[in-house]
Scaffold this motif. Sequence first.
Motif, PDB file in Angstrom:
ATOM      1  N   PHE A  13       0.824  -1.200   0.000  1.00  0.00           N
ATOM      2  CA  PHE A  13       0.000   0.000   0.000  1.00  0.00           C
ATOM      3  C   PHE A  13       0.862   1.256   0.000  1.00  0.00           C
ATOM      4  O   PHE A  13       0.584   2.218  -0.718  1.00  0.00           O
ATOM      5  N   GLY A  14       1.928   1.209   0.806  1.00  0.00           N
ATOM      6  CA  GLY A  14       2.817   2.367   0.893  1.00  0.00           C
ATOM      7  C   GLY A  14       3.446   2.674  -0.453  1.00  0.00           C
ATOM      8  O   GLY A  14       3.413   3.808  -0.922  1.00  0.00           O
ATOM      9  N   SER A  17       0.867   4.039  -2.867  1.00  0.00           N
ATOM     10  CA  SER A  17       0.477   5.440  -2.651  1.00  0.00           C
ATOM     11  C   SER A  17       1.584   6.378  -3.112  1.00  0.00           C
ATOM     12  O   SER A  17       1.314   7.472  -3.590  1.00  0.00           O
ATOM     13  N   LYS A  20       1.396   6.655  -6.851  1.00  0.00           N
ATOM     14  CA  LYS A  20       0.286   7.512  -7.275  1.00  0.00           C
ATOM     15  C   LYS A  20       0.732   8.974  -7.317  1.00  0.00           C
ATOM     16  O   LYS A  20       0.434   9.707  -8.265  1.00  0.00           O
ATOM     17  N   GLY A  21       1.455   9.372  -6.270  1.00  0.00           N
ATOM     18  CA  GLY A  21       1.969  10.736  -6.239  1.00  0.00           C
ATOM     19  C   GLY A  21       2.978  10.967  -7.342  1.00  0.00           C
ATOM     20  O   GLY A  21       2.987  11.995  -8.009  1.00  0.00           O
ATOM     21  N   VAL A  24       1.542  11.744 -10.724  1.00  0.00           N
ATOM     22  CA  VAL A  24       1.151  13.140 -10.958  1.00  0.00           C
ATOM     23  C   VAL A  24       2.349  13.962 -11.381  1.00  0.00           C
ATOM     24  O   VAL A  24       2.329  14.655 -12.409  1.00  0.00           O
TER      25      VAL A  24
ATOM     26  N   THR B 134       7.325  19.098  -3.521  1.00  0.00           N
ATOM     27  CA  THR B 134       6.499  19.233  -4.730  1.00  0.00           C
ATOM     28  C   THR B 134       5.236  20.029  -4.449  1.00  0.00           C
ATOM     29  O   THR B 134       4.811  20.848  -5.259  1.00  0.00           O
ATOM     30  N   TYR B 138       3.261  23.159  -6.577  1.00  0.00           N
ATOM     31  CA  TYR B 138       1.932  22.998  -7.153  1.00  0.00           C
ATOM     32  C   TYR B 138       0.938  23.957  -6.510  1.00  0.00           C
ATOM     33  O   TYR B 138       0.104  24.543  -7.191  1.00  0.00           O
ATOM     34  N   ILE B 190      -7.783  20.148 -10.793  1.00  0.00           N
ATOM     35  CA  ILE B 190      -6.485  20.061 -10.129  1.00  0.00           C
ATOM     36  C   ILE B 190      -6.617  19.539  -8.694  1.00  0.00           C
ATOM     37  O   ILE B 190      -5.754  18.823  -8.204  1.00  0.00           O
ATOM     38  N   GLU B 193      -5.766  16.150  -7.765  1.00  0.00           N
ATOM     39  CA  GLU B 193      -4.316  15.909  -7.808  1.00  0.00           C
ATOM     40  C   GLU B 193      -3.673  16.139  -6.452  1.00  0.00           C
ATOM     41  O   GLU B 193      -2.745  15.447  -6.068  1.00  0.00           O
ATOM     42  N   GLN B 196      -4.082  13.063  -4.564  1.00  0.00           N
ATOM     43  CA  GLN B 196      -3.171  11.995  -4.963  1.00  0.00           C
ATOM     44  C   GLN B 196      -1.770  12.243  -4.431  1.00  0.00           C
ATOM     45  O   GLN B 196      -1.062  11.326  -4.044  1.00  0.00           O
ATOM     46  N   LEU B 197      -1.381  13.521  -4.436  1.00  0.00           N
ATOM     47  CA  LEU B 197      -0.017  13.839  -4.024  1.00  0.00           C
ATOM     48  C   LEU B 197       0.174  13.673  -2.534  1.00  0.00           C
ATOM     49  O   LEU B 197       1.167  13.132  -2.081  1.00  0.00           O
ATOM     50  N   GLY B 200      -3.438  10.972   0.084  1.00  0.00           N
ATOM     51  CA  GLY B 200      -3.393   9.522   0.119  1.00  0.00           C
ATOM     52  C   GLY B 200      -2.024   8.962   0.440  1.00  0.00           C
ATOM     53  O   GLY B 200      -1.854   7.754   0.531  1.00  0.00           O
ATOM     54  N   ASN B 201      -1.058   9.840   0.626  1.00  0.00           N
ATOM     55  CA  ASN B 201       0.321   9.399   0.811  1.00  0.00           C
ATOM     56  C   ASN B 201       0.510   8.718   2.163  1.00  0.00           C
ATOM     57  O   ASN B 201       0.073   9.221   3.184  1.00  0.00           O
ATOM     58  N   VAL B 202       1.182   7.589   2.156  1.00  0.00           N
ATOM     59  CA  VAL B 202       1.268   6.799   3.383  1.00  0.00           C
ATOM     60  C   VAL B 202       2.173   7.468   4.416  1.00  0.00           C
ATOM     61  O   VAL B 202       1.900   7.423   5.617  1.00  0.00           O
ATOM     62  N   ILE B 203       3.203   8.151   3.965  1.00  0.00           N
ATOM     63  CA  ILE B 203       4.076   8.853   4.918  1.00  0.00           C
ATOM     64  C   ILE B 203       3.290   9.961   5.607  1.00  0.00           C
ATOM     65  O   ILE B 203       3.382  10.177   6.815  1.00  0.00           O
TER      66      ILE B 203
END
Lengths: 159, 374
Positions: A13-14, A17, A20-21, A24, B134, B138, B190, B193, B196-197, B200-203
């Motif tokens: 999952f990590g 994700s 996915k980033g 972009v 990033t 953006y 946008i 986006e 997504q960036l 949803g990022n796991v970190i």
Amino acid sequence: MRSIINYLKEIVFGVWSLMKGMKVTGSYFFRPGTIVTQKYPNNRKDLVMFDRFKGEVVMPHNEKNEHKCTGCGICEINCPNGSIEIISKSIVTEDGKKKRAIDKHIYRLGMCTFCALCVKTCPSNAIAFAQGFEHAVFNRALLIKTLNKPGSQLMKGVE
Amino acid sequence: MEEKVKNITTDEQQEYVINMGPQHPSTHGVLRLVVSLKGEIVKNVQPHIGYIHRGIEKMCESITYPQIIHLTDRMDYLSAHINNEAVCLSVEKALEVDIPDRVKVIRTIMSELTRIQSHQLWWASFGMDLGGLTCFFYGLRDREKILDIFEETCGSRMIVSYNCPGGLMYDIHPNFQKRVKDFIKYFRKILPEYDQLLTGNVIFHERSKGIGKLSLKDAISYGITGPSGRASGFSCDVRKHEPYSAYDRIIFKEILFTEGDTYHRYVARIEEMWESMNIIEQLIDNIPDGPFAVKMKPIIKLPEGEYYQRVETARGELGVYIISDGNKNPYRVKFRSPNFVNLSVLNQIASGFKIADLVAIGGSLDLVIPDIDR
Ligand code: SF4
Ligand code: SF4
């Protein structure tokens, strides 16, 4: 066993994700049309500012070196921080009357906060905003400007 | 001698005090946090403020009401338009002038644009605080579009000074509606986006979920407003509870969550951007015709008395309290600024978390320092 599966799931999952980033950011790499940065100062020649942009206060003069400022001092009163100073003189008009007129319209660009109160309240629309924005100078004294040009006069018909 | 050194380093009771700021990039301005640490755990955070104090409230006492407007720009510079509006509304309330519908609608659209651009900048810098550079590019890229709209209509990009008592300084630019519609169309594409960036990022999840929990009880007792308060379930949206300008004629929902952690403060702001776009879309096509300002006397004097007006800025509730003694200058002006109040809760919610979380928590409160110091 379950904890190992969960652990692996988390890793997948990590990574997903992160991908996915990355997708972009990566997609922008192949779309040069979306670049928005301007190449200033290389584009200085054809850089057009918006016509309402408040760059600095100026006093438009016509070709006969005439302006519309009567020296009434309303802009000076309305300026919140004393950026404007009106030095007036008294002149004798053609028909022999004494009248107050502008000697120097002093504008301190370094202090101006671009609130537009002076331009808005001037009863004869004598001052306006210019669009220049490259105001950096090496000497602070250069930021104190006299808006009426030397030898300029009041436009005919403006009271 | 040797023993003494040993004592200090091994003594578990010792707390380690460090200064974060006043020039720390993650405090977004000149805010100094004195942080007591035990190991990596934050024990106590003490904010020291006043590095950018300009005495705006005192300055207001010596200038006239139209002149106050340009000072309020410089408090919360990211909500400049909304600050202007607050002063104008309280002056208009005192003079009991009727504001044309056109002004109300334009003010509302401008306020929502201001809110979006403020949240965009917040998103950009919050991402950067957590290590995602990033986001910064953006966020600023999209914010530029709104700043262009401001520049075209108001003449300035950030500190707009577009309001004046009685209405607006100038009418909207002929391109205004088209540009705003273009922007909404663009930004609707946008904003996913952004999710997504970062969302949803796991970190990002690991660093924000469950971090810096603010309970509803604390939010109310500290008076935390804005998205930070609403993430804890405190229904405090002034636009909803005490509608001003054109907020009474539009349909929008108040974003409320109950968790109150850093993650939900983040989501609340993202959702607010969607909501702001909805508000603008409802209004942009039906800007009524009419004058863009009512004629006011050249010298505005408020009748003797006290006037209070609150508005919802991008960060919470801004209150403007004016006491007038009948002169052209106010007798006293007090700004109830959202950031000052929001800062006060930092110690409460950051204690017990790691020092790196302090950056995330501080970022999620979205502090603008000039508004704290004024
Ligand atoms: S610029 Fe306008 S307001 Fe100022 S002194 Fe001249 S006429 Fe009066
Ligand atoms: S724009 Fe405002 S600060 Fe600048 S000179 Fe005019 S009134 Fe003064």
